[in-house]
Design a protein around this motif. Structure first.
Motif, PDB file in Angstrom:
ATOM      1  N   LYS A   1       0.832  -1.207   0.000  1.00  0.00           N
ATOM      2  CA  LYS A   1       0.000   0.000   0.000  1.00  0.00           C
ATOM      3  C   LYS A   1       0.863   1.252   0.000  1.00  0.00           C
ATOM      4  O   LYS A   1       0.571   2.236  -0.696  1.00  0.00           O
ATOM      5  CB  LYS A   1      -0.927   0.002   1.223  1.00  0.00           C
ATOM      6  CG  LYS A   1      -2.104  -0.955   1.091  1.00  0.00           C
ATOM      7  CD  LYS A   1      -3.095  -0.759   2.241  1.00  0.00           C
ATOM      8  CE  LYS A   1      -4.354  -1.580   2.023  1.00  0.00           C
ATOM      9  NZ  LYS A   1      -5.350  -1.372   3.087  1.00  0.00           N
TER      10      LYS A   1
ATOM     11  N   GLY B   1       2.015   2.080  -3.328  1.00  0.00           N
ATOM     12  CA  GLY B   1       1.037   2.519  -4.309  1.00  0.00           C
ATOM     13  C   GLY B   1      -0.046   1.525  -4.682  1.00  0.00           C
ATOM     14  O   GLY B   1      -0.927   1.846  -5.492  1.00  0.00           O
ATOM     15  N   ALA B   2      -0.029   0.333  -4.129  1.00  0.00           N
ATOM     16  CA  ALA B   2      -1.070  -0.642  -4.468  1.00  0.00           C
ATOM     17  C   ALA B   2      -2.395  -0.208  -3.858  1.00  0.00           C
ATOM     18  O   ALA B   2      -2.448   0.196  -2.691  1.00  0.00           O
ATOM     19  CB  ALA B   2      -0.674  -2.013  -3.961  1.00  0.00           C
ATOM     20  N   ASP B   3      -3.470  -0.286  -4.631  1.00  0.00           N
ATOM     21  CA  ASP B   3      -4.783   0.045  -4.082  1.00  0.00           C
ATOM     22  C   ASP B   3      -5.494  -1.236  -3.635  1.00  0.00           C
ATOM     23  O   ASP B   3      -5.029  -2.356  -3.833  1.00  0.00           O
ATOM     24  CB  ASP B   3      -5.637   0.800  -5.096  1.00  0.00           C
ATOM     25  CG  ASP B   3      -5.848   0.015  -6.391  1.00  0.00           C
ATOM     26  OD1 ASP B   3      -5.558  -1.200  -6.413  1.00  0.00           O
ATOM     27  OD2 ASP B   3      -6.308   0.612  -7.379  1.00  0.00           O
ATOM     28  N   ARG B   4      -6.656  -1.058  -3.003  1.00  0.00           N
ATOM     29  CA  ARG B   4      -7.382  -2.196  -2.439  1.00  0.00           C
ATOM     30  C   ARG B   4      -7.816  -3.171  -3.521  1.00  0.00           C
ATOM     31  O   ARG B   4      -7.734  -4.390  -3.343  1.00  0.00           O
ATOM     32  CB  ARG B   4      -8.597  -1.682  -1.658  1.00  0.00           C
ATOM     33  CG  ARG B   4      -9.368  -2.780  -0.957  1.00  0.00           C
ATOM     34  CD  ARG B   4     -10.496  -2.218  -0.115  1.00  0.00           C
ATOM     35  NE  ARG B   4      -9.969  -1.387   0.964  1.00  0.00           N
ATOM     36  CZ  ARG B   4     -10.733  -0.771   1.873  1.00  0.00           C
ATOM     37  NH1 ARG B   4     -12.055  -0.866   1.778  1.00  0.00           N
ATOM     38  NH2 ARG B   4     -10.198  -0.052   2.817  1.00  0.00           N
TER      39      ARG B   4
END
Length: 806
Positions: A319, A322-325
């Motif tokens: 997260k 930069g990883a989103d849900r």
């Protein structure tokens, strides 16, 4: 998924090998059970679907509306001439008749008969059943009365590599006749109720008594309709047809007593198999497979949610980078699908390895059709992966990055996560306990019916089929009986027109009662000859047996218009309205055909334990070859059954080689009635055992994981004075609580299921609370043993090591 996600999955599996093995192994076992039992359900529901136009074919059922009668309800047989009368009233009707099939005749070669599956059919047979032909034309082959069609395997057995077309065979249907082989059809598959290796034409003249009598049962009649609506429309016309045609034989308004129904061909197997409950058995085993898979999925979810906290920092870092849900959910769902795919592959391997054992245990011949199973497993892996991985994926994706990175330890899901896992354990063990209760009841019932009192001694009894064959004749039949009676070891010999296993004839009639209006209750009647009751070891409850010393015992008196003495069964006592067997002695019933009761005998069970024992009365015929319809011989013997059966066979083959010998022991003849229930019990037990194993594996994995997470807590408790025994009680109690609560799920579920299953038996065990208590105790012991090892190891850890553990 990209290669980084795959690498992450690989590292996760390698880092936690034990949990990965439990997850994949448990799911694989569940898939294997689901696959094997799914193959069984597929086989049982595929009967006759191999036939072209199977959805247009209907079996004509005779439906009796005679409450209290042993013949109440549907029968798959009809009057011999029903199709002829239907065609007269409904021109253009497409139909055919089949008489015989399994062991329905024989082939004579050099004067010696070999029993074969001979079916006698109409010339219109191929208008309904378009059997695949290997040689010749089926329809043209049955066009002439002396034409016959044989199966490929029988052609190879009788003619070897030579061409069977044009060859002649002496085939015995109702009587020996020379036939010319006009065609060869493909061997019929296992998933067919129609068993035949030889097809010949039905004779034009009625081959047996009551062929044209309404209410008789001679053969199977089939009709063809283009649509289900056409079949239903035709069915609505049948009551009026019965009232037009059956009045002569059955009196006014016969449609109130007898009906005609159309049963789709594909539904015949599940309703016509031996004993009741076949459809219920298939549904039950299908549910066992489905629930076992569900238990494995629950096991996967439980372990996955428990392990979710171990990857919390990985999720937090992703997260931050930069990883989103949505991306995280896709990744974890992808991992779940891949894990399920790996489990599906392992499950397929386990199913292939275990299938021979299952076939041996269930008397089956199941095989895995890979062209069908592989795509189904791929789809199943996707469904299981999404269904089982959705909650863990959402749980991981919701992890707050800042809180996790700031914490010294990974989150464990908190109280909500613990409750979810406990609820899953309750569900899992609830089903497992229900399976254990079901297995115990099934085993107890199948053992009970095998050992239940059938009214006679089954051991030491041999049954020899009919002596009334036209090829034998009375003179030779008397010689056969004399030779059988003279065999060493034979202690008694008796004849009747009914015997163990259902051979002979089954007849009933109404018995009017004195002073009571109406036709009276319906009772079975059996015609017995000398020695019958001695052979079966039956002694009267009240009164005496029938014999030659009393002239009125001879049934021939009834044909002369005089009264005749009879025996009645224990059940017939209450059916006829008597309060006790003693009260029935000396009473005369029967209206214009007076029958005086001189004795009461125990109830006798000759057929399936699913079928209710019929109220029965017995006639006596002094000449054993003058019995009504057929003569079946029973021998009481001492010694080795195989040796005695060999002696009986030798006598038969020496004196009547032109008639196949079909003698068997009573136990062998009764075994076919128990086979389906024995098979269901074994398959149910295998599925239930593996379901319990999956639950134990999941519980062990969960206990191992939670124990590791509580190492520091255990160290603090021991520092504050807690003993090892206190720690063990704490940990075992935590996991035992949901197992005990699981009984609230298991007991009502098992009670309803087992009560429904037992209702299919006429003679059944009581649904005792002991089965429920015993299953719960076993589940409790299994749960304690499952988590005890982990608890003991944790309790023995040194406090100093535990406090330093991370």
């Amino acid at each position: 998924m990209n290669r980084f996600a795959l690498l992450s999955l690989y590292r996760s599996l390698i880092r936690h090998k034990l949990y990965a093995a439990l997850n994949i192994g448990g799911l694989a076992v569940g898939i294997a059970v689901f696959l094997v039992l799914g193959l069984y359900v597929r086989f049982e529901t595929s009967f006759e679907r191999w036939l072209p136009n199977h959805d247009k074919i209907y079996l004509v059922e005779t439906v009796w509306n005679t409450p209290g009668s042993p013949f109440n309800g549907p029968s798959n047989d009809t009057m011999g001439e029903l199709l002829t009368q239907l065609r007269e009233d409904f021109p253009g009707l497409i139909g055919t008749r089949i008489d015989g099939g399994r062991n329905g005749g024989s082939v004579l070669r050099n004067g010696v008969a070999t029993q074969e599956d001979v079916a006698q059919v109409d010339a219109s047979f191929f208008d309904i059943f378009d059997l695949p032909m290997a040689r010749g034309s089926g329809k043209r082959g049955l066009a002439t009365p002396n034409g016959t069609l044989i199966s490929e395997s029988l052609a190879k057995r009788y003619f070897g590599s030579s061409d069977p077309i044009g060859q002649t065979m002496t085939i015995v249907g109702y009587a020996p006749q020379r036939y010319r082989v006009a065609g060869v059809f493909r061997d019929l598959p296992d998933n067919s109720e129609f068993k035949a290796t030889i097809l010949i034409r039905l004779p034009r003249t009625p081959p047996r008594p009551n062929w044209t009598h309404w209410g008789s049962a001679s053969l199977s009649t089939y009709l063809r309709f283009d649509t289900p609506a056409a079949a239903r429309a035709f069915e609505q016309k049948l009551p009026a047809f019965i009232d037009r045609r059956a009045t002569h034989d059955m009196g006014p308004s016969p449609s109130k007593t007898i009906g005609i129904a159309l049963l789709p061909l594909v539904a015949v197997h599940l309703t016509a198999d031996i004993g009741a409950g076949t459809k219920l058995t298939v549904v039950t085993l299908g549910l066992v497979g489905l629930l076992t898979l569900l238990i494995a999925m629950v096991n996967y979810v439980n372990l996955a949610t428990a392990r979710a906290g171990l990857r919390a920092r990985e999720v937090a870092m992703r997260k931050v980078l930069g990883a989103d849900r949505a991306a995280l959910i896709r990744q974890f769902l992808g991992e779940a699908v891949l894990t399920a795919g790996l489990a599906a592959l392992l499950g397929l391997i386990l199913a292939e390895l275990g299938l021979p054992l299952v076939n041996a245990a269930g008397g089956l011949s199941l095989t895995i059709p890979y062209t069908l199973v592989v795509p189904a497993l791929i789809a199943l892996a996707v469904v299981i992966g999404i269904a089982a991985g959705f909650y863990p994926a959402v749980l991981l994706a919701r992890v707050p990055a800042a809180a996790v990175l700031a914490s010294a330890r990974a989150p464990g899901g908190g109280r909500a996560g613990t409750r979810v896992r406990e609820a899953l354990v309750v569900f899992q063990f609830g089903l497992a306990i229900a399976f254990m209760i079901g297995t115990a009841v099934l085993v107890a019932q199948t053992r009970y019916v095998r050992n239940a009192d059938v009214g006679y001694q089954r051991e030491g009894l041999i049954i020899v089929p009919s002596l009334a064959d036209q090829q034998i004749g009375k003179a030779r039949a008397r010689e056969i009986l004399a030779n059988l009676r003279a065999l060493s070891g034979v202690t008694a010999l008796g004849t009747a027109n009914a015997t163990v296993g259902g051979s002979g004839s089954t007849s009933s009639d109404n018995v009017p009662l004195p002073g009571v209006a109406g036709n009276g209750p319906s009772l079975n009647w059996v015609d017995v000859g000398p020695g019958f009751f001695d052979t079966y070891g039956i002694r009267p409850i009240a009164g005496r047996l029938l014999d030659d010393a009393h002239a009125a015992d001879n049934r021939a008196k009834q044909y002369l218009g005089a009264g005749v003495n009879i025996l009645i069964s224990r059940k017939a006592v209450t059916t006829l309205g008597f309060r006790s067997p003693q009260e029935a002695i000396g009473k005369t019933v029967g209206g214009d055909r007076p029958r005086t009761i001189v004795g009461v005998v125990p109830d006798i069970r000759f057929v399936s334990p699913h079928d209710p024992i019929a109220a029965t009365y017995y006639y006596y015929t002094p000449d054993p070859l003058d019995l009504s319809y057929v003569t079946v011989t029973s021998l009481r013997f001492t010694g080795d059954p195989r040796a005695m059966l060999a002696q009986v066979r030798q006598v038969w083959q020496r004196m009547a080689p032109q008639v196949p010998f079909g003698g068997k022991t009573a136990d062998e003849r009764l075994a076919r009635f128990y086979a389906a229930d024995d098979r269901a019990t074994r398959l149910f037990g295998i599925g239930a055992g593996l379901a319990v194993l999956i639950g134990c594996v999941g519980l062990w994995g969960l206990a191992s994981f939670n124990t590791q997470r509580r190492v520091k807590e255990i160290g603090i408790r021991k520092t504050l004075g807690a003993s090892s025994a206190d720690i063990v009680r704490l940990l075992v109690g935590q996991f035992l609580r949901p197992v005990l609560v699981a009984n609230l799920v298991a007991w009502p579920l098992a009670y309803l299921a087992m009560r429904t299953w037992l209702a299919g038996f006429d003679d059944r065990i009581a649904l005792s609370p002991l089965y429920f208590v015993a299953a719960s105790l076993i589940a409790t012991v299994i749960a304690v043993l499952t988590v005890l090892g982990q608890s003991l190891r944790a309790s023995r850890a040194a406090p100093a090591w535990a406090l330093r553990h991370e």
